[in-house]
Design a protein around this motif. Structure first.
Motif, PDB file in Angstrom:
ATOM      1  N   THR A  37      43.896  38.437  43.604  1.00 20.75           N
ATOM      2  CA  THR A  37      44.772  37.937  44.246  1.00 20.75           C
ATOM      3  C   THR A  37      44.892  36.621  44.591  1.00 20.75           C
ATOM      4  N   THR A  53      32.254  35.245  45.382  1.00 23.83           N
ATOM      5  CA  THR A  53      31.809  33.968  44.575  1.00 23.83           C
ATOM      6  C   THR A  53      31.527  34.216  43.185  1.00 23.83           C
ATOM      7  N   GLU A  76      39.520  36.126  45.614  1.00 18.72           N
ATOM      8  CA  GLU A  76      40.021  36.898  46.463  1.00 18.72           C
ATOM      9  C   GLU A  76      40.353  38.366  45.531  1.00 18.72           C
ATOM     10  N   ARG A  77      39.957  39.525  46.055  1.00 23.13           N
ATOM     11  CA  ARG A  77      40.141  40.493  45.197  1.00 23.13           C
ATOM     12  C   ARG A  77      40.916  41.654  46.065  1.00 23.13           C
ATOM     13  N   THR A  84      35.855  30.623  44.139  1.00 21.23           N
ATOM     14  CA  THR A  84      36.042  31.813  45.184  1.00 21.23           C
ATOM     15  C   THR A  84      37.198  32.502  44.943  1.00 21.23           C
ATOM     16  N   GLY A 110      41.704  30.210  47.478  1.00 22.14           N
ATOM     17  CA  GLY A 110      42.678  30.029  48.344  1.00 22.14           C
ATOM     18  C   GLY A 110      44.227  30.264  47.934  1.00 22.14           C
ATOM     19  N   ASP A 115      42.139  41.466  50.009  1.00 21.48           N
ATOM     20  CA  ASP A 115      41.476  41.231  51.201  1.00 21.48           C
ATOM     21  C   ASP A 115      39.821  40.781  50.967  1.00 21.48           C
ATOM     22  N   GLU A 116      38.982  41.173  50.001  1.00 21.85           N
ATOM     23  CA  GLU A 116      37.618  40.763  50.068  1.00 21.85           C
ATOM     24  C   GLU A 116      37.678  39.480  49.263  1.00 21.85           C
ATOM     25  N   GLU A 117      36.606  38.582  49.570  1.00 18.10           N
ATOM     26  CA  GLU A 117      36.319  37.407  48.852  1.00 18.10           C
ATOM     27  C   GLU A 117      34.975  37.651  48.294  1.00 18.10           C
TER      28      GLU A 117
END
Length: 610
Positions: free
Chosen positions: A254, A290, A282-283, A280, A258, A286-288
């Motif tokens: 998603t 690397t 984001e999936r 980085t 950022g 919510d969760e990030e």
């Protein structure tokens, strides 16, 4: 090459075999219990047994059928239309099975669809039917059996044929059939036309249910489903940055560093905008996590000209470090041969001299073969009429802009040696572009690169086929109701056919994460809407399959009975002394032809391969 499945083919085969074994063990144990109860006289009078099949009989519902059969003229007109439909489908099934048998015998190897385990429509055993699709399949099967036999029962009463009983046939706990048991005496007294209408009624009602189910699915239900924001992850390459970071199939990407990712197409742009070796991600909103980016090989032809395999990482090109697909092509530049530094999945580093271009197999009797290229060999095309070629897409685009009769120069590498051919393009058999006579492999030199190692799931494409909003690759086909039905019938095996990257078995197995519910049906919640969509999908799919199958002109199917009554009607009008032997000859010949064709379609390649 597809890397989306988290399990190896060997594991899948072992799992399918063990599952099938336990299914058979369970059926045997169940039947021993039934046989014991029958021997002791403990089975109720309405329960019958025929081999491993349990039949449950009832006389309830006859009064309802009598009431429903009231407008007899209407139902006879309806059934006459059904007879016409059934005869057309019967002829189509006859031709289809003959052609399928011929195609199966012509195939050098059995396809995945023709594997014995895929003949059984059992979720978890059949490769294309996951266990999560079981509720929809069982519901669709029950609806199909009830309406099919209900149609027979209704026309029995319309034609004044008495009904002894009705019921369902069970194999263990699985409903495998339903039946209407007509009174034999009144059935014999019925006219030939009455019998034909009665036999055609079942498939007619199956087709009507198909139309109703798909009309609801393509209309309000699919309209209440939208593609969720983000890039849909259908598969993760082994030993790739995505796998190392813990990304899994059915996740949504998603955001990148950022920046929001709107859809699948947006992912590549966001990755290109993020030029660092670390990114980085984001999936699922919510969760990030690397990633350490690397130019990982996500697909490759076996024994290809580049000598790379799935999971290899391209570390450097001519000594210049690369970590992205864009960086790879920038490092290659106009060079036709480069030295790749590869890191194997086991950590070993190797170097290889690789021609960079579009990998193609030279077809026999094509313009390129006529120009001197050896047929059947793999050529890496690096130049087309003076234009530098880095990928097969580059070559395909230039061919689209060419036309028959043009004289072009094709240069590339064959077994490491540079070759050049003067080619006169032919007429493309399926279009207006120039024809070179090649079979191309997507990507560069027979392999494809992914920055993070994911295969995207075309969530919007499947939704468009089902009637949702969006743009799909099938164009005008999805603009028509019948076109949608035609595509939907192939969805459970569409990945095997190569039309789309994954099979689709409904909104199950985790792909619900790729969709969200909108509009007035949102009051049902996402589980409710997806459940309704799955029930409609499998109800429509199974009913049309039941209709087609029962139209095969062979006994004991409805098509065999319709063939008999139709043959009797035709022979009775001929200037010959009609006998039952003539009818039997026709029906037996057609039935045996269908049976042999069906068996050859399923098992012909295995027999030839053996």
């Amino acid at each position: 090459m597809e890397f989306g499945s988290p399990a190896s083919p060997a594991f899948i085969d072992a799992f399918a075999s063990s599952t099938l074994t336990w299914v058979l063990v369970g059926i045997v144990a169940y039947w021993l219990v039934i046989a014991t109860l029958r021997a002791r006289g403990l089975l109720p009078s309405y329960v019958g047994t025929q081999g491993p099949i349990l039949t449950i009989h009832t006389k309830r519902g006859r009064n309802f059928l009598n009431w429903l059969a009231g407008p007899k003229r209407f139902w006879r007109a309806w059934a006459n239309m059904g007879v016409g439909i059934a005869i057309v489908v019967m002829a189509s099934m006859f031709v289809f099975l003959l052609l399928s048998a011929y195609a199966a015998l012509s195939a050098p190897q059995p396809s995945t669809v023709q594997q014995p385990r895929n003949v059984l429509v059992i979720p978890g055993v059949n490769d294309f039917l996951p266990l999560s699709a079981t509720p929809g399949i069982v519901f669709g099967l029950l609806v199909g059996l009830v309406v099919h036999e209900g149609g027979h029962g209704l026309l029995c009463r319309v034609e004044d044929i008495e009904i002894e009983s009705m019921g369902v046939a069970m194999l263990a706990i699985l409903p495998i059939g339903a039946f209407v048991e007509p009174d034999q005496e009144s059935n014999k007294k019925a006219s030939r036309g009455a019998q034909t209408r009665m036999f055609a009624a079942g498939v007619t009602f199956n087709f009507i249910v198909t139309i109703l189910a798909f009309a609801l699915l393509f209309g309000p239900v699919a309209g209440a489903i939208a593609v969720a924001p983000g890039a849909a992850v259908g598969g993760v390459a082994p030993d790739s940055p995505a796998a190392d970071a813990g990304l899994e199939p059915n996740d949504r990407i998603t955001a990148i560093d950022g920046e929001a990712v709107a859809d699948n197409d947006d992912l590549s742009e966001r990755l290109e905008a993020s030029d660092g070796e670390e990114v980085t991600v984001e999936r699922n909103g919510d969760e990030e996590i690397t990633f350490q980016r690397s130019a990982v090989v996500r697909a490759a032809i076996e024994d290809g000209p580049a000598g790379v395999g799935v999971g290899d990482s391209i570390v450097a090109v001519d000594g210049q470090s690369v970590a992205t697909e864009t960086g790879f092509f920038e490092a290659v530049g106009d060079e036709e041969i480069v030295e790749l530094t590869l890191e194997r999945p086991d950590g070993e580093r190797v170097t290889a001299e690789v021609p960079v271009g579009g990998a193609v197999d030279v077809a026999e009797d094509g313009p390129l073969a006529d120009a001197g290229a050896p047929a059947g060999e793999t050529l890496v095309v690096t130049e087309y009429d003076g234009e530098r070629i880095q990928t097969f897409s580059d070559l395909s685009g230039l061919l689209d802009d060419s036309s028959e009769g043009e004289e072009v120069t094709v240069a590339g590498y064959l077994d490491g040696e540079r070759v050049e051919y003067a080619v006169t393009l032919g007429a493309h058999p399926q279009g207006d572009s120039g024809y070179l006579g090649i079979l191309g492999s997507p990507g560069v030199s027979g392999f494809s690169i992914a920055d993070i190692g994911v295969q995207l799931y075309p969530a919007e494409e499947y939704l468009v086929i089902l009637g949702g909003e969006g743009d799909g690759q099938f164009g005008a086909v999805t603009d028509t109701f019948l076109g949608k039905i035609g595509l939907v019938l192939f969805l459970p095996i569409i990945g095997v056919l190569g039309l789309l990257p994954f099979n689709f078995a409904g909104f199950t197995g985790g792909i619900q994460n790729f969709y969200e519910v909108q509009g007035s049906l949102g009051v049902l919640g996402e589980p409710g809407v997806f459940l309704v969509a799955n029930l409609l999908f499998w109800t429509g799919w199974i009913n049309v399959q039941l209709g087609f199958f029962n139209c095969i002109p062979a006994f004991p199917l409805d098509g065999g009975h319709i063939l008999r009554t139709s043959t009797e009607a035709v022979i009775s009008r001929l200037p010959v002394d009609a006998t039952r032997g003539m009818v039997r000859t026709v029906t037996t010949s057609v039935g045996l032809t269908m049976l042999v064709s069906f068996l050859l379609m399923l098992f012909g390649p295995q027999l030839l391969a053996g």
